[in-house]
Design a protein around this motif. Structure first.
Motif, mmCIF file in Angstrom:
data_model
loop_
_atom_site.group_PDB
_atom_site.id
_atom_site.type_symbol
_atom_site.label_atom_id
_atom_site.label_comp_id
_atom_site.label_asym_id
_atom_site.label_seq_id
_atom_site.Cartn_x
_atom_site.Cartn_y
_atom_site.Cartn_z
ATOM 1 N N VAL A 26 0.840 -1.195 0.000
ATOM 2 C CA VAL A 26 0.000 0.000 0.000
ATOM 3 C C VAL A 26 0.876 1.246 0.000
ATOM 4 O O VAL A 26 0.615 2.208 -0.716
ATOM 5 C CB VAL A 26 -0.940 -0.003 1.229
ATOM 6 N N ARG A 27 1.929 1.225 0.796
ATOM 7 C CA ARG A 27 2.768 2.406 0.946
ATOM 8 C C ARG A 27 3.633 2.662 -0.276
ATOM 9 O O ARG A 27 3.785 3.799 -0.712
ATOM 10 C CB ARG A 27 3.661 2.237 2.169
ATOM 11 N N HIS A 28 4.213 1.627 -0.851
ATOM 12 C CA HIS A 28 5.183 1.802 -1.927
ATOM 13 C C HIS A 28 4.668 1.382 -3.294
ATOM 14 O O HIS A 28 5.360 1.605 -4.285
ATOM 15 C CB HIS A 28 6.458 1.000 -1.625
ATOM 16 N N GLY A 29 3.539 0.775 -3.364
ATOM 17 C CA GLY A 29 3.060 0.248 -4.627
ATOM 18 C C GLY A 29 2.454 1.327 -5.503
ATOM 19 O O GLY A 29 1.316 1.715 -5.325
ATOM 20 N N ARG A 30 3.241 1.840 -6.439
ATOM 21 C CA ARG A 30 2.755 2.827 -7.386
ATOM 22 C C ARG A 30 3.073 2.329 -8.782
ATOM 23 O O ARG A 30 4.109 1.716 -9.017
ATOM 24 C CB ARG A 30 3.431 4.171 -7.145
ATOM 25 N N THR A 31 2.217 2.656 -9.710
ATOM 26 C CA THR A 31 2.437 2.209 -11.078
ATOM 27 C C THR A 31 3.502 3.075 -11.735
ATOM 28 O O THR A 31 3.829 4.172 -11.257
ATOM 29 C CB THR A 31 1.137 2.300 -11.900
ATOM 30 N N ALA A 32 4.014 2.604 -12.854
ATOM 31 C CA ALA A 32 5.019 3.356 -13.600
ATOM 32 C C ALA A 32 4.440 4.678 -14.106
ATOM 33 O O ALA A 32 5.141 5.692 -14.145
ATOM 34 C CB ALA A 32 5.540 2.523 -14.765
ATOM 35 N N VAL A 33 3.178 4.682 -14.467
ATOM 36 C CA VAL A 33 2.532 5.902 -14.948
ATOM 37 C C VAL A 33 2.473 6.947 -13.832
ATOM 38 O O VAL A 33 2.756 8.129 -14.057
ATOM 39 C CB VAL A 33 1.113 5.588 -15.478
ATOM 40 N N GLU A 34 2.129 6.529 -12.636
ATOM 41 C CA GLU A 34 2.088 7.464 -11.510
ATOM 42 C C GLU A 34 3.464 8.043 -11.228
ATOM 43 O O GLU A 34 3.606 9.244 -10.979
ATOM 44 C CB GLU A 34 1.551 6.764 -10.260
ATOM 45 N N LYS A 35 4.484 7.203 -11.282
ATOM 46 C CA LYS A 35 5.847 7.680 -11.046
ATOM 47 C C LYS A 35 6.269 8.663 -12.133
ATOM 48 O O LYS A 35 6.894 9.691 -11.849
ATOM 49 C CB LYS A 35 6.822 6.500 -11.002
ATOM 50 N N GLU A 36 5.955 8.371 -13.381
ATOM 51 C CA GLU A 36 6.311 9.257 -14.492
ATOM 52 C C GLU A 36 5.572 10.587 -14.373
ATOM 53 O O GLU A 36 6.153 11.648 -14.620
ATOM 54 C CB GLU A 36 5.989 8.586 -15.835
ATOM 55 N N ASN A 37 4.307 10.564 -13.973
ATOM 56 C CA ASN A 37 3.562 11.809 -13.769
ATOM 57 C C ASN A 37 4.208 12.650 -12.676
ATOM 58 O O ASN A 37 4.285 13.878 -12.805
ATOM 59 C CB ASN A 37 2.101 11.521 -13.430
ATOM 60 N N ASP A 38 4.654 12.013 -11.607
ATOM 61 C CA ASP A 38 5.333 12.744 -10.537
ATOM 62 C C ASP A 38 6.644 13.348 -11.032
ATOM 63 O O ASP A 38 6.986 14.480 -10.680
ATOM 64 C CB ASP A 38 5.586 11.823 -9.345
#
Length: 65
Positions: A28-40
């Motif tokens: 829950v804490r670290h699970g982010r998709t590649a798209v979310e990381k790229e948007n950030d």
């Protein structure tokens, strides 16, 4: 008389359950998709560009007056 319990199995089962709970919390804490990381990353790049564009030159950069 009570049921015979293998204490070693109980200890391992408890440890496994605690590890599963910790793993779920980490997902829950670290699970982010590649798209979310790229948007950030894009948002941070935009923010840095805006800050750099608004930066004033320092007196040291201008040289002697």
């Amino acid at each position: 008389m009570g049921e015979v319990v293998n204490l070693n199995r109980m200890r391992k089962a408890r440890a496994k359950a605690e590890a599963a709970t910790q793993a779920a919390a980490n997902r829950v804490r670290h699970g982010r998709t590649a798209v979310e990381k790229e948007n950030d990353r894009r948002a941070e790049a935009r923010r840095q560009a805006l800050l750099e564009g608004a930066r004033r030159t320092s007196p040291e950069e201008e040289g002697p007056a």
